[in-house]
Design a protein around this motif. Sequence first.
Motif, PDB file in Angstrom:
ATOM      1  N   ASN A  73      -8.846   0.298   3.133  1.00 48.01           N
ATOM      2  CA  ASN A  73      -7.595  -0.439   3.257  1.00 48.01           C
ATOM      3  C   ASN A  73      -6.376   0.447   3.058  1.00 48.01           C
ATOM      4  O   ASN A  73      -5.251   0.033   3.302  1.00 48.01           O
ATOM      5  N   CYS A  74      -6.576   1.660   2.605  1.00 51.59           N
ATOM      6  CA  CYS A  74      -5.474   2.592   2.380  1.00 51.59           C
ATOM      7  C   CYS A  74      -5.164   3.287   3.704  1.00 51.59           C
ATOM      8  O   CYS A  74      -5.726   4.331   4.029  1.00 51.59           O
ATOM      9  N   THR A  75      -4.277   2.683   4.474  1.00 54.10           N
ATOM     10  CA  THR A  75      -3.940   3.188   5.807  1.00 54.10           C
ATOM     11  C   THR A  75      -2.441   3.411   5.930  1.00 54.10           C
ATOM     12  O   THR A  75      -1.663   2.982   5.076  1.00 54.10           O
ATOM     13  N   ARG A  76      -2.057   4.068   7.019  1.00 49.89           N
ATOM     14  CA  ARG A  76      -0.626   4.256   7.294  1.00 49.89           C
ATOM     15  C   ARG A  76       0.064   2.903   7.481  1.00 49.89           C
ATOM     16  O   ARG A  76       1.205   2.727   7.070  1.00 49.89           O
ATOM     17  N   LEU A  77      -0.658   1.973   8.105  1.00 48.88           N
ATOM     18  CA  LEU A  77      -0.089   0.642   8.330  1.00 48.88           C
ATOM     19  C   LEU A  77       0.203  -0.054   6.999  1.00 48.88           C
ATOM     20  O   LEU A  77       1.283  -0.630   6.817  1.00 48.88           O
ATOM     21  N   LEU A  78      -0.752   0.005   6.058  1.00 48.95           N
ATOM     22  CA  LEU A  78      -0.533  -0.594   4.737  1.00 48.95           C
ATOM     23  C   LEU A  78       0.668   0.048   4.052  1.00 48.95           C
ATOM     24  O   LEU A  78       1.508  -0.640   3.467  1.00 48.95           O
ATOM     25  N   CYS A  79       0.768   1.359   4.126  1.00 44.51           N
ATOM     26  CA  CYS A  79       1.894   2.057   3.502  1.00 44.51           C
ATOM     27  C   CYS A  79       3.220   1.626   4.129  1.00 44.51           C
ATOM     28  O   CYS A  79       4.214   1.422   3.433  1.00 44.51           O
ATOM     29  N   GLY A  80       3.209   1.488   5.443  1.00 42.94           N
ATOM     30  CA  GLY A  80       4.431   1.070   6.130  1.00 42.94           C
ATOM     31  C   GLY A  80       4.844  -0.349   5.793  1.00 42.94           C
ATOM     32  O   GLY A  80       6.036  -0.659   5.697  1.00 42.94           O
ATOM     33  N   ILE A  81       3.863  -1.241   5.605  1.00 40.07           N
ATOM     34  CA  ILE A  81       4.172  -2.630   5.248  1.00 40.07           C
ATOM     35  C   ILE A  81       4.584  -2.733   3.785  1.00 40.07           C
ATOM     36  O   ILE A  81       5.538  -3.421   3.438  1.00 40.07           O
ATOM     37  N   ALA A  82       3.873  -2.039   2.909  1.00 40.03           N
ATOM     38  CA  ALA A  82       4.132  -2.149   1.474  1.00 40.03           C
ATOM     39  C   ALA A  82       5.453  -1.519   1.077  1.00 40.03           C
ATOM     40  O   ALA A  82       6.145  -2.026   0.204  1.00 40.03           O
ATOM     41  N   GLU A  83       5.802  -0.395   1.671  1.00 41.04           N
ATOM     42  CA  GLU A  83       7.054   0.312   1.355  1.00 41.04           C
ATOM     43  C   GLU A  83       7.769   0.662   2.649  1.00 41.04           C
ATOM     44  O   GLU A  83       7.704   1.801   3.128  1.00 41.04           O
ATOM     45  N   PRO A  84       8.492  -0.284   3.238  1.00 40.77           N
ATOM     46  CA  PRO A  84       9.134  -0.012   4.527  1.00 40.77           C
ATOM     47  C   PRO A  84      10.213   1.068   4.451  1.00 40.77           C
ATOM     48  O   PRO A  84      10.503   1.725   5.439  1.00 40.77           O
ATOM     49  N   GLN A  85      10.784   1.293   3.303  1.00 43.51           N
ATOM     50  CA  GLN A  85      11.854   2.295   3.157  1.00 43.51           C
ATOM     51  C   GLN A  85      11.327   3.687   2.811  1.00 43.51           C
ATOM     52  O   GLN A  85      12.102   4.585   2.520  1.00 43.51           O
ATOM     53  N   LEU A  86      10.020   3.875   2.833  1.00 45.46           N
ATOM     54  CA  LEU A  86       9.427   5.138   2.396  1.00 45.46           C
ATOM     55  C   LEU A  86       9.886   6.318   3.248  1.00 45.46           C
ATOM     56  O   LEU A  86      10.232   7.370   2.726  1.00 45.46           O
ATOM     57  N   CYS A  87       9.932   6.161   4.544  1.00 44.90           N
ATOM     58  CA  CYS A  87      10.323   7.262   5.431  1.00 44.90           C
ATOM     59  C   CYS A  87      11.707   7.078   6.032  1.00 44.90           C
ATOM     60  O   CYS A  87      12.177   7.949   6.750  1.00 44.90           O
ATOM     61  N   ASP A  88      12.339   5.964   5.782  1.00 47.07           N
ATOM     62  CA  ASP A  88      13.687   5.687   6.309  1.00 47.07           C
ATOM     63  C   ASP A  88      13.811   5.971   7.800  1.00 47.07           C
ATOM     64  O   ASP A  88      14.491   6.903   8.230  1.00 47.07           O
TER      65      ASP A  88
END
Length: 149
Positions: A73-88
């Motif tokens: 479940n640790c995917t780029r999609l999860l990261c993008g949904i969980a922290e949308p401001q991570l990469c701005d």
Amino acid sequence: MARPSCIRIAIHAWLLLLLLASVAVAKDVTNFCKCTCGQNSTVIELTRFALSHLPHASKPIDVDTLMPNVCMNCTRLLCGIAEPQLCDGAAVDEEIVPLCFQRDSLQDEIIVVGFLMLVAGLLVWTAVRGRVMPVVNRTLEQNGYRALE
């Protein structure tokens, strides 16, 4: 009557049994997903409760669709949904690097629990030794054994 070496063996066996019992009821390890984008990073706990209550999520995560292997479940999609401001503004699939890890391993937990049980056992033995040894020595002398001093 039992010899002192038999008593020591019984105590060691009892401590080993307690150690194994504590391992059997040990809790599951917690998995985390570390999302990194450039210099920014965040850590997400990979439990159903934590994933359903993400404070910065861009949309709710359906925990019923999670894969049984937690790290899957640790995917780029999860990261993008969980922290949308991570990469701005960076694309989700290009720059985000997900990494699944465990904070506590079962081996660490066994070592810590074993050490605590050993210390507790030594403290209990120290507390009762003064009362137990005279009884043991008296019983051994009555049965023909002589206590070493």
